[in-house]
Scaffold this motif. Structure first.
Motif, short mmCIF file in Angstrom:
data_model
loop_
_atom_site.label_atom_id
_atom_site.label_comp_id
_atom_site.label_asym_id
_atom_site.label_seq_id
_atom_site.Cartn_x
_atom_site.Cartn_y
_atom_site.Cartn_z
N THR A 402 0.83 -1.21 0.00
CA THR A 402 0.00 0.00 0.00
C THR A 402 0.86 1.26 0.00
OG1 THR A 402 -1.85 -1.08 1.12
CG2 THR A 402 -1.72 1.30 1.30
N ALA A 403 1.85 1.32 0.88
CA ALA A 403 2.71 2.50 0.97
C ALA A 403 3.47 2.73 -0.32
CB ALA A 403 3.68 2.35 2.14
N ASP A 404 3.95 1.66 -0.94
CA ASP A 404 4.71 1.80 -2.19
C ASP A 404 3.84 2.35 -3.31
OD1 ASP A 404 6.93 0.72 -0.90
OD2 ASP A 404 6.40 -1.33 -1.47
N ILE A 405 2.57 1.95 -3.32
CA ILE A 405 1.67 2.48 -4.35
C ILE A 405 1.51 3.98 -4.20
CG2 ILE A 405 -0.75 2.47 -5.11
CD1 ILE A 405 -0.84 -0.51 -4.41
N VAL A 406 1.35 4.46 -2.96
CA VAL A 406 1.20 5.89 -2.73
C VAL A 406 2.45 6.64 -3.15
CG1 VAL A 406 0.79 7.66 -0.99
CG2 VAL A 406 -0.44 5.49 -0.87
N ARG A 407 3.58 6.12 -2.77
CA ARG A 407 4.84 6.81 -3.12
C ARG A 407 5.05 6.82 -4.62
NH1 ARG A 407 8.66 4.49 1.79
NH2 ARG A 407 8.23 6.20 3.25
N ALA A 408 4.65 5.76 -5.30
CA ALA A 408 4.84 5.69 -6.75
C ALA A 408 3.99 6.71 -7.49
CB ALA A 408 4.53 4.28 -7.25
N LEU A 409 2.94 7.20 -6.84
CA LEU A 409 2.09 8.21 -7.49
C LEU A 409 2.81 9.54 -7.63
CD1 LEU A 409 -1.33 7.51 -5.67
CD2 LEU A 409 -0.69 6.86 -8.00
N ARG A 410 3.77 9.82 -6.72
CA ARG A 410 4.56 11.06 -6.73
C ARG A 410 3.66 12.29 -6.83
NH1 ARG A 410 9.84 9.75 -7.35
NH2 ARG A 410 10.30 7.66 -8.18
N LEU A 411 2.67 12.32 -5.95
CA LEU A 411 1.73 13.43 -5.94
C LEU A 411 2.17 14.48 -4.94
CD1 LEU A 411 -1.59 11.38 -6.09
CD2 LEU A 411 -0.53 12.68 -7.95
N PRO A 412 1.88 15.76 -5.21
CA PRO A 412 2.32 16.82 -4.31
C PRO A 412 1.57 16.81 -2.97
CG PRO A 412 0.89 17.72 -6.02
CD PRO A 412 1.16 16.29 -6.38
N ASN A 413 2.23 17.27 -1.94
CA ASN A 413 1.65 17.41 -0.59
C ASN A 413 1.16 16.09 -0.01
OD1 ASN A 413 2.01 20.26 -0.57
ND2 ASN A 413 0.13 20.48 -1.81
N VAL A 414 1.78 14.99 -0.44
CA VAL A 414 1.41 13.67 0.07
C VAL A 414 2.61 13.07 0.79
CG1 VAL A 414 0.63 11.35 -0.51
CG2 VAL A 414 -0.24 13.31 -1.80
N ARG A 415 2.40 12.71 2.04
CA ARG A 415 3.46 12.05 2.81
C ARG A 415 2.98 10.67 3.23
NH1 ARG A 415 4.95 15.05 7.92
NH2 ARG A 415 2.95 16.13 7.75
N VAL A 416 3.93 9.76 3.36
CA VAL A 416 3.63 8.41 3.84
C VAL A 416 4.37 8.19 5.14
CG1 VAL A 416 3.79 5.93 3.40
CG2 VAL A 416 3.28 7.50 1.52
N VAL A 417 3.62 7.79 6.17
CA VAL A 417 4.19 7.46 7.47
C VAL A 417 3.98 5.97 7.69
CG1 VAL A 417 4.08 7.84 9.95
CG2 VAL A 417 3.76 9.76 8.38
N ARG A 418 5.07 5.26 7.91
CA ARG A 418 4.97 3.82 8.15
C ARG A 418 5.01 3.52 9.64
NH1 ARG A 418 6.29 0.26 3.82
NH2 ARG A 418 6.94 1.32 1.90
N GLN A 419 4.30 2.48 10.03
CA GLN A 419 4.37 2.01 11.41
C GLN A 419 4.07 0.51 11.43
OE1 GLN A 419 1.11 4.21 13.35
NE2 GLN A 419 -0.12 2.34 13.33
N HIS A 420 4.51 -0.15 12.50
CA HIS A 420 4.13 -1.55 12.68
C HIS A 420 2.63 -1.63 12.92
CE1 HIS A 420 8.22 -2.99 12.65
NE2 HIS A 420 8.56 -2.12 13.59
N ASN A 421 2.07 -2.73 12.51
CA ASN A 421 0.63 -2.90 12.65
C ASN A 421 0.20 -2.74 14.10
OD1 ASN A 421 -1.77 -5.29 12.96
ND2 ASN A 421 -2.05 -3.70 11.43
N ALA A 422 -0.60 -1.69 14.38
CA ALA A 422 -1.03 -1.40 15.75
C ALA A 422 -2.50 -1.04 15.82
CB ALA A 422 -0.19 -0.25 16.31
N GLY A 423 -3.20 -1.06 14.70
CA GLY A 423 -4.62 -0.74 14.71
C GLY A 423 -4.91 0.68 14.30
N LYS A 424 -6.17 0.93 13.96
CA LYS A 424 -6.58 2.23 13.43
C LYS A 424 -6.40 3.37 14.42
CE LYS A 424 -10.40 4.47 10.98
NZ LYS A 424 -11.78 4.30 10.49
N PRO A 425 -6.79 3.24 15.70
CA PRO A 425 -6.59 4.36 16.63
C PRO A 425 -5.12 4.78 16.73
CG PRO A 425 -8.09 2.75 17.58
CD PRO A 425 -7.53 2.14 16.35
N ALA A 426 -4.21 3.79 16.78
CA ALA A 426 -2.78 4.12 16.86
C ALA A 426 -2.32 4.81 15.58
CB ALA A 426 -1.97 2.84 17.10
#
Length: 730
Positions: A402-426
């Motif tokens: 999922t994260a790689d797809i977003v980065r491959a779009l190379r769209l402006p004002n878009v950042r990707v933050v990765r984290q270990h699976n911890a659930g939606k609230p986290a």
């Protein structure tokens, strides 16, 4: 060739798959039990089984002369000897009461008989005796005799031998369960004197005799069923010349106040004239008509009467509960329509404004876990926004790129933050920590925004009292039947509700698909909590309790992919229902608190509890009682009531569709939705109750997405539109 050893895990998966339907077992058992109780109630109250035909007079050529001219007791039990009749000795009266026991009049009749130490015979019907077994037991305890009057009170001359046997056996079954006895006395419904026997009724009397019963008619009819007045009843009941008599009266079948009043005069007057009020076998000098019920017959009778009692009590409670819920639901529909109308007038009226238009940038958070099918369309829809935003995609340990797809779009004002699976609230809290701006918009990874969505969503923050804003979540994949049903639910059940809750100031939930928060408000309540599975409901309630306004922005539309299978829908609603229960329980102290928290606790929590947790649990009763009414009646009134509820729902749905500018064509499936969808929501909610009451834990469940919802056009939805719209937006 050596076959590889089977993996233990694969067997576990197979076993788990076989166990999967067990989640429906208890809800289904409860629903079936309810249906069984209603069927039993219908059985003992039945107008379907009852036959009200009455045979007109027929010739008497086949009736023996000694019967036509004989006494009121007919003994046709012998297979070798002709039938004989018996008379009551002089100065003896056998008072007989038909059609009971009645919960109102039978106790009064028994009280009058006990007052004057009089005894008689009560010819009971199975339907009444099964519902009031205590009265049958009282009759026996106070020295009265019991006779059969059939189960459903039909004219037996119209019935087959099989039906006659059924009427007798069911009547005896009830007596065994109510008082532990069997009886040898029988009175045919609609009977009168022995002289009235004819070619239609006499064969029945012979058949009854062959089954071991004495047939008891009467020779003195009080005609109390006509309600001619107390004096007339007494005159007609009084025997002539000191003769013995079997007197016909009734303790059920209508208003028997005249009968009771007549007894208070008749009993002492006849005793003063030397008459003895006794039961039949004592008057005839015969052994008791009662024999103990034993063995399986006794157990079966006890079980039947107990089952009837349980069904009566439970269904009575359910009827009252359904009536109360029905009134409340109708009141809610009326309130929804009124407040939605006022809400629309307010927000669409001239001069309405939240304050100066907002134009400062906001942060949009997109928590995503394995959203490769949807994430590109989601992010592209945000980039096409007509409002300044930064986009933060929080990848919650996705394993599908999922994260790689977003980065491959190379769209402006878009950042990707990765984290270990911890659930939606986290993931959301992590996104808040990375956000640059003081207003945070949250959405799901399978949702797409219209270009104006963010702008519409954040305008209410011009009012400094607003802490959060709920957007208008809409179903994008509505081309399937399940999708169409959810489309109706979203427009009617969610968005119409939000208009009402907005005016009441108790919005219960900011939808995860489209909502915005003031960062200061989030900080004050501790951010997104993982205490419940409905973090959106949890944080919304927390904001209310902290004194913030939570409002609705109807033009902030977001298009989300609803579950496309029953399994997926079940998983989603199970989590929602259970999470809502958790949130209500977590914030329960708001009911007794003061200030904003108390206002929400005494308005919002009861609304949510009643209409999101309790009422849906009883909703299937509407269809269950429809089935009951169709089988047992009154059919016309039942169908009219059911369609009345449907019409009210259709009116609310049509108004909601009008407010949301939706096409009415989707309401075609509303009747089917109301029948089938209610049962599914019942199963889901009951399973949630079971999980909550047993202390079970429910983990987060990832729904399978197909990516059919793309960047929306004016009203283009569904797979075809989605296929065209999943293009980069210029």
């Amino acid at each position: 060739m050596t076959r590889p050893a089977p993996r233990v895990g694969s067997h576990r998966k197979k076993r788990a798959k076989r166990r999967l339907p067990m989640r429906y077992l208890l809800p289904s058992v409860l629903l079936v039990a309810l249906l069984a109780m209603l069927m039993l109630r219908g059985y003992v109250h039945s107008e379907v089984l009852a036959d009200h035909r009455v045979q007109p007079p027929a010739p008497t050529t086949q009736v023996p002369a000694n019967v036509l001219e004989g006494g009121p007791v007919i003994d046709a039990r012998s297979a070798t000897e002709p039938a004989k009749t018996l008379r009551i000795p002089d100065h003896k009266i056998v008072l007989t009461f038909d059609d009971g026991p009645d919960p109102v009049w039978t106790p009064r009749v028994l009280d009058a008989m006990k007052k004057y130490d009089a005894h008689g015979v009560f010819f009971v019907t199975g339907t009444m005796a099964s519902r009031h077994p205590g009265l049958v037991q009282r009759m026996v305890d106070e020295g009265h005799e019991i006779g059969l009057h059939t189960f459903n009170h039909p004219d037996l001359s119209y019935q087959s031998p099989k039906r006659i046997d059924w009427e007798l056996s069911q009547n005896q079954l009830v007596l065994a369960g109510a008082a532990g006895i069997r009886t040898s006395l029988f009175r045919p419904p609609y009977s009168s004197f022995s002289a009235a026997m004819d070619n239609k009724s006499w064969p029945v009397t012979q058949y009854i005799g062959s089954r071991g019963y004495l047939t008891v008619v009467n020779n003195t009819d009080s005609e109390d069923w006509k309600r001619p007045g107390v004096r007339a009843i007494i005159e007609r009941a009084t025997p002539e010349g000191g003769q013995g008599a079997i007197i016909l009266m009734h303790d059920s079948g209508g208003d028997r106040s005249q009968t009771v009043a007549a007894l208070d005069t008749f009993l002492p007057a006849m005793e003063q004239r030397g008459y003895e009020f006794t039961h039949l076998t004592a008057a005839l000098g015969a052994s008791s008509a009662h024999t103990p019920a034993t063995g399986f017959a006794l157990l079966k009778g006890k079980a039947f009467v107990s089952a009837v009692g349980v069904s009566e009590r439970i269904t009575d409670v359910l009827v009252v509960g359904l009536a109360v819920i029905g009134v409340l639901v109708m009141a809610r529909f009326g309130l929804m329509l009124l407040l939605s109308f006022l809400h629309a007038r307010r927000v669409r009226g001239k001069g309405f404004s939240w304050g100066p238009p907002l134009a400062r940038p906001v942060s949009v958070l997109v928590p995503a876990y394995n959203e490769r099918e949807c994430i590109a369309a989601t992010v592209r829809s945000l980039v096409a926004s007509d409002y300044p935003i930064e986009i933060i995609v929080i990848d919650d340990g996705s394993t599908d790129g999922t994260a790689d797809i977003v980065r491959a779009l190379r769209l402006p004002n878009v950042r990707v933050v990765r984290q270990h699976n911890a659930g939606k609230p986290a993931a959301l809290n992590n996104g808040i920590a990375h956000a640059r701006y003081d207003i945070v918009v949250m959405m799901d990874g399978d949702t797409v925004f219209e270009p104006s969505t963010v702008r519409e969503l954040v305008q209410p923050f011009a009012d400094s009292r607003v802490g959060a804003v709920a957007g208008n979540a809409k179903v994008g994949n509505r081309d399937s039947l399940i999708g169409a049903w959810q489309h109706i639910e979203y427009v009617m059940g969610f968005n119409l509700d939000r208009r009402m809750y907005d005016l009441l100031g108790c919005m219960p939930t900011i939808p995860g698909a489209v909502g915005a928060f003031r960062r200061e408000a989030l900080d004050r309540v501790g951010g997104m909590s993982d205490d419940t599975l409905a973090e959106d409901t949890d944080v919304t309630m927390a904001l209310h309790r902290d004194g913030w306004r939570v409002v609705y922005a109807e033009n902030a539309r977001a298009w989300t992919e609803a579950p496309e299978s029953v399994q997926q829908l079940w998983s989603q609603r199970y989590r929602w229902s259970y999470g809502t229960m958790q949130a209500i329980w977590k914030h329960r102290r708001a009911v007794i608190e003061r200030g904003p928290s108390g206002r929400f606790g005494r308005v919002g929590l009861p609304f949510v509890s009643l209409f999101m947790v309790v009422a849906p649990l009883l909703a299937p009763l509407i269809d269950v009682f429809l089935l009951y009414g169709l089988v047992f009646g009154p059919t016309g009134k039942t169908v009219a009531a059911w369609f009345g509820v449907l019409v009210v729902q259709a009116v609310c749905a049509a108004y909601a569709f009008r407010l949301d500018r939706e096409r009415m064509v989707h309401l075609i499936s509303l009747p089917l939705q109301q029948i089938l969808y209610r049962q599914l929501m019942y199963v889901v909610l009951l399973q949630s109750w079971i999980t909550a009451l047993t202390g079970g834990r429910l983990r987060w469940q990832k729904l399978r997405r197909t990516g059919v919802v793309g960047t929306p056009g004016a009203q283009r939805t569904g797979r075809a539109a989605a296929g065209r719209d999943r293009r980069p937006v210029a």
